[in-house]
Scaffold this active site. Structure first.
Site, PDB file in Angstrom:
ATOM      1  N   SER A 144       0.827  -1.206   0.000  1.00  0.00           N
ATOM      2  CA  SER A 144       0.000   0.000   0.000  1.00  0.00           C
ATOM      3  C   SER A 144       0.860   1.255   0.000  1.00  0.00           C
ATOM      4  O   SER A 144       1.969   1.271   0.554  1.00  0.00           O
ATOM      5  CB  SER A 144      -0.897   0.002   1.246  1.00  0.00           C
ATOM      6  OG  SER A 144      -1.510   1.258   1.435  1.00  0.00           O
ATOM      7  N   TYR A 169      -2.445  -0.351   9.882  1.00  0.00           N
ATOM      8  CA  TYR A 169      -2.590  -0.921   8.540  1.00  0.00           C
ATOM      9  C   TYR A 169      -1.284  -0.788   7.763  1.00  0.00           C
ATOM     10  O   TYR A 169      -0.792  -1.757   7.173  1.00  0.00           O
ATOM     11  CB  TYR A 169      -3.726  -0.209   7.806  1.00  0.00           C
ATOM     12  CG  TYR A 169      -3.839  -0.581   6.348  1.00  0.00           C
ATOM     13  CD1 TYR A 169      -4.318  -1.826   5.974  1.00  0.00           C
ATOM     14  CD2 TYR A 169      -3.479   0.317   5.345  1.00  0.00           C
ATOM     15  CE1 TYR A 169      -4.431  -2.173   4.631  1.00  0.00           C
ATOM     16  CE2 TYR A 169      -3.587  -0.026   4.005  1.00  0.00           C
ATOM     17  CZ  TYR A 169      -4.063  -1.275   3.657  1.00  0.00           C
ATOM     18  OH  TYR A 169      -4.161  -1.611   2.327  1.00  0.00           O
TER      19      TYR A 169
END
Length: 341
Positions: A144, A169
């Site tokens: 990501s 995350y």
């Protein structure tokens, strides 16, 4: 090829399965169908792939798609379930594994970090072990843009330091990259990590900005515009994402321009920056409705700006994202109107 796609009922996973089937591959889709958001949307995606909801609800049972005959199968399975995953690899041989199965969402990771450790760390470790013993030729996995954290240099390059994540995350995604490097080094497992940049498009998640904005505007409700609109993102249309992924999956490492590199990280984005206000303008134009903008401060875990340097991906795999933001937004709005009537 025979390809395992985890997260097959997810936004990007669904689109990737659809493209791989179109390209003639055999796909086994895997997903745990968790309730992070409406499971009805997940089952609806699977139905588009020919998987009936009633059969898709059965744990650990492979379900063949009648729509695609022998090309698509689905199994409901959690990556954290090591025994079930081992059993899958004992009974199937995969040429390529594409891991899109993960607990998504930056903000939710501040509320429920345990879910991210279980799915994104434990689950990924289990998958690495299965790829190792299953003699998988290539593991492609989702990272990501969040790993860039507090980096201020724009555009983001894979050469930049990523040791300052600002959400759980992001930390789990960076851990995936480190774990993959270890397996590439120790066991000669070819791995490719893809740092996604703000993917949007039809069948998108309900917690994503585009979905939230369109849904609120259609209902006449105000939209929350964080950091008072002073945000910029490298918005990337989903077809551009899966198109790049399919090239990586379909190109054997030994035949690629990176043939001597078993471990590789790429940015995968639109290669340009769009201001949040311009993104909202495009939504208003598609809906022919003006949004009521509720200006708010930036949220914890958010970054002000992202922008992908994708030159390496262009050089190695001829990656060419080309969907204008106006077209991509219109495609989503058309899908939303049709799906939710």
């Amino acid at each position: 090829m025979n390809i395992l796609v985890t997260g097959a009922a997810g936004f990007i996973g669904y689109h990737l399965c659809e493209l791989l089937i179109k390209n003639g591959h055999t796909v086994v889709g895997l997903d745990n169908i968790n309730d992070y958001y409406d499971v009805g949307l997940k089952y609806a995606r699977l139905e588009q792939l020919g998987i009936a909801r009633t059969s898709a609800e059965t744990d650990h049972q492979l379900t063949r798609s009648s729509l695609h005959q022998d090309q698509m199968q689905f199994i409901k399975l959690d990556l954290a379930d090591r025994d079930a995953l081992n059993q899958l690899f004992d009974t199937h041989t995969f040429d390529v594994v594409c891991n899109l199965g993960a607990q998504a969402g930056v903000r939710y990771s501040l509320e429920n970090p345990d879910a991210y450790v279980k799915s994104n760390v434990v689950g990924f470790a289990n998958l690495l072990e299965c790829c190792r013993y299953g003699k998988v030729k290539h593991l492609v996995y989702a990272s990501s843009s969040s790993v860039y954290g507090l980096n201020e240099k724009i555009p983001f390059s894979t050469e930049d330091s990523v040791d300052r994540p600002i959400s759980m995350y992001a930390a789990t995604k960076k851990s995936n990259e480190l774990m993959a490097h270890t397996y590439s080094h120790l066991y000669q497992l070819p791995t490719t990590g893809l740092r996604f940049f703000t993917v949007y498009g039809p069948w998108g998640r309900p917690d994503m900005a585009l979905f939230l904005f369109v849904d609120a505007i259609k209902k006449g409700e105000p939209i929350n515009v964080f950091n008072y609109g002073n945000m910029a993102r490298d918005f990337t249309y989903v077809d551009d994402i899966v198109g790049g992924m399919s090239k990586i999956i379909e190109t054997p490492i030994e035949e690629s321009k990176r043939k001597d590199e078993l471990y590789k990280i790429y940015n995968i984005g639109n290669n340009k920056q769009v201001k949040l206000t311009a993104f909202i303008d495009a939504i208003e134009s598609s809906l022919q409705t003006e949004a009521k903008r509720n200006l708010m401060p930036i949220q914890p875990g958010d970054v002000e700006s992202t922008w992908a340097d994708v030159n390496e991906l262009i050089q190695d795999y001829d990656y060419t994202p080309n969907t204008p933001i106006e077209k991509g937004v219109q495609e989503f709005v058309d899908w939303y109107n049709a799906f939710y009537k």
